[in-house]
Write an enzyme that holds these catalytic residues in place. Structure first.
Site, short mmCIF file in Angstrom:
data_model
loop_
_atom_site.label_atom_id
_atom_site.label_comp_id
_atom_site.label_asym_id
_atom_site.label_seq_id
_atom_site.Cartn_x
_atom_site.Cartn_y
_atom_site.Cartn_z
N HIS A 94 1.59 23.20 64.13
CA HIS A 94 2.79 23.78 64.35
C HIS A 94 3.62 23.41 63.06
O HIS A 94 5.06 23.23 63.15
CB HIS A 94 3.46 23.41 65.69
CG HIS A 94 2.97 24.46 66.61
ND1 HIS A 94 2.95 25.88 66.65
CD2 HIS A 94 2.54 24.16 67.82
CE1 HIS A 94 2.33 26.22 67.84
NE2 HIS A 94 1.75 25.11 68.34
N ASP A 150 0.47 18.97 68.87
CA ASP A 150 0.01 19.66 69.78
C ASP A 150 -0.66 20.85 69.04
O ASP A 150 -0.32 21.27 67.85
CB ASP A 150 0.70 20.04 70.91
CG ASP A 150 1.99 21.23 70.25
OD1 ASP A 150 2.66 20.54 69.33
OD2 ASP A 150 2.34 22.25 70.71
N GLU A 151 -1.66 21.65 69.55
CA GLU A 151 -2.36 22.61 69.09
C GLU A 151 -2.52 22.68 67.66
O GLU A 151 -2.11 23.42 66.68
CB GLU A 151 -1.41 23.84 69.35
CG GLU A 151 -1.34 24.06 71.01
CD GLU A 151 -0.34 25.11 71.33
OE1 GLU A 151 0.27 25.57 70.45
OE2 GLU A 151 -0.62 25.88 72.37
N VAL A 152 -3.35 21.64 67.26
CA VAL A 152 -3.80 21.56 65.98
C VAL A 152 -4.89 22.51 65.61
O VAL A 152 -5.98 21.77 65.45
CB VAL A 152 -4.02 20.01 65.39
CG1 VAL A 152 -4.38 19.82 63.87
CG2 VAL A 152 -2.97 19.08 66.05
N TYR A 153 -4.37 23.67 65.58
CA TYR A 153 -5.71 24.77 65.10
C TYR A 153 -6.34 24.57 63.80
O TYR A 153 -6.10 24.28 62.93
CB TYR A 153 -5.14 26.23 64.99
CG TYR A 153 -4.18 26.27 66.50
CD1 TYR A 153 -4.88 26.63 67.69
CD2 TYR A 153 -2.77 26.74 66.30
CE1 TYR A 153 -4.25 26.79 69.03
CE2 TYR A 153 -2.37 27.10 67.52
CZ TYR A 153 -3.11 27.11 68.82
OH TYR A 153 -2.26 27.50 70.09
#
Length: 484
Positions: A94, A150-153
């Site tokens: 993010h 979070d959410e380390v795509y």
């Protein structure tokens, strides 16, 4: 009735990366949070922080970031009511607000993924540490810091990550953990007593052994987030027990009072979010004595990420926040909890925000805007507006075929035009009311963004239909009136 969540600290999340309130309104909100039972603020500034030096480019270009003096005034307001402040700074995933800039483009894990930092570049480490240092320098009284993660795509898909992962025995889990540990150790070199918190989702699929062997334990406390009204209590308890077996006994919870229903939601459903908190109370009451619950953050997302649409504005979410906080304070949404909400907000019906405008007598800061948004949203979602092109006249006499062949009944076309204009005028009247009230609490750029994102797309088909009727009538020589 659970005492662990009732007695632990309750932090209201301020997501300032979208619709940041005018400073005067933000100070009012902080006072209200305290009145409703909050113990602290989890503040996510993103591009609204007055970064300096190389990082000045991170400041918002659509509206001025909060000044250094305003950030001090936010802390003064919180301190005056005994509210602790925990800054939240994203350090891995993010990072759209950072990596969208050309100057930092080479720090992306993948060029087309603006959110994930490349963990192999020294420039990325320096960038993150500079952000953290600037934030904490302006928050000298804060004893905790949330480093996101979070959410380390797309992690592991960049060329350098693939090369790193080609060594036998290495995994994406280890790649993630090594970066987080590097970030944590870097900030603790200058602030050894600072407690660090991170989102837990990237840890969920890891074994306790993987976490324990990484060296993460003792550096960071996980914050488990789940915003669902049907949160799985048993699985959440098992997850918290698993973190404890890895050595991470000090944990946090994160619920939601708004901004987690759909990406484009405008009106908060109080019941949905109260249900989420009732589930978290069940989780807390089921925990073993080994787990030290540090607190709960009531998240109020203003966007799903930096590039997405605005979620519910804060005024519309306040009845939900009040109900959720009091649910935690009283161990349930009891009669006492509801009385406290009514006393503080002056609202008659806090359990159904969708009908806020029709059965309320509100006195809280931003109440008028909340009522106007509920009223406007109801009109925008009405069948008459949403499905105007399916009404009898349009489907029967004004199809693409009729327009193509110019075989349109002028009488029907005029009828369609009159009805469409009537609806658009009614909406525009309400939009002007919303604009006027919103400008008192938010900067003009936020007002414009909200209208273009939430109103314009709904009205566009009707505007197009209006233009079509006007064009057809003009071509038939039956109308000279210009319609904008």
């Amino acid at each position: 009735m659970d005492l662990s969540l009732r007695s632990c600290k309750k932090f209201v999340h301020l997501d300032l990366k979208g619709a940041p309130p005018r400073i005067g309104y933000l100070i009012e909100l902080i006072q209200l949070f305290a009145d409703l039972g909050a113990n602290g603020l989890l503040i996510e500034y993103e591009d609204m922080f007055p970064y300096e030096g190389e990082l000045k480019v991170l400041q918002s270009t659509t509206q001025p970031p909060y000044s250094r003096e305003e950030i001090v005034s936010i802390q003064d307001a919180a301190n005056s009511r005994g509210l602790e402040i925990i800054p939240l700074v994203q350090t891995f995933g993010h990072l759209e607000f950072v990596l969208k800039h050309e100057v930092f483009r080479d720090l992306r894990e993948l060029d087309y993924c603006l959110g994930t930092l490349n963990p192999h570049r020294d420039g990325g480490d320096r960038l993150v540490q500079d952000m953290l240092q600037q934030i904490m320098k302006l928050h000298p009284k804060s004893t905790s810091l949330h480093i996101g993660a979070d959410e380390v795509y797309m992690l592991g898909l960049g060329d350098e990550s693939k090369q790193w992962l080609s060594v036998p025995g290495r995994s994406v889990h280890q790649l993630f953990l090594s970066h987080v540990i590097k970030v944590a150790k870097g900030i603790q070199e200058s602030s050894p007593n600072l407690k660090l918190i991170m989102w837990d989702d990237m840890l969920r699929s890891m074994s306790p052994e993987t976490i324990k062997e990484s060296g993460l334990v003792g550096l960071v406390q996980p914050m488990l987030w789940d915003y669902s009204p049907t949160l799985d209590v048993d699985n959440t308890v098992m997850l918290m027990e698993r973190y404890t077996s890895a050595g991470m006994s000090q944990q946090w919870a994160a619920s939601s009072f708004k901004g987690s229903t759909t990406v484009h939601t405008c009106v908060t459903s109080t019941q949905r979010h109260v249900d989420n908190h009732l589930q978290w109370l069940k989780v807390a009451s089921s925990l073993s004595a080994d787990i030290e619950l540090q607190g709960i953050a009531l998240t109020g997302w203003q966007r799903y990420d930096h590039l997405s649409v605005l979620c519910e504005l804060m005024p519309v979410g306040l009845p939900s926040l009040a109900s959720c906080l009091q649910t935690l304070v009283h161990g349930g949404f009891t009669e006492e909890a509801q009385k406290k909400v009514v006393k503080t907000l002056g609202t008659v019906d806090v359990g159904d925000t969708e009908r806020l405008s029709s059965r309320t007598s509100c006195s809280f800061a931003g109440a008028k805007l909340a009522e106007l948004i509920v009223k406007l949203t109801s009109l925008l979602e009405s069948t008459e507006l949403r499905h105007f092109q399916n009404n009898m006249f349009v489907r029967g006499w004004f199809t693409p075929y009729h327009k193509q062949k110019k075989t349109v009944s002028p009488l029907i076309a005029q009828q369609i035009k009159t009805q469409a204009k009537m609806i658009l005028d009614a909406v525009e009247s309400q939009v002007q009311e919303v604009r006027g009230e919103m400008c008192l609490l938010y900067l003009d750029s936020t007002v414009q963004e909200w209208v273009v994102q939430h109103v314009t797309p709904v009205l566009e088909p009707l505007h197009n239909l209006l233009r079509d009727t006007e064009n057809v009538l003009n071509e038939m020589g039956l109308c000279t009136e210009s319609i904008s």
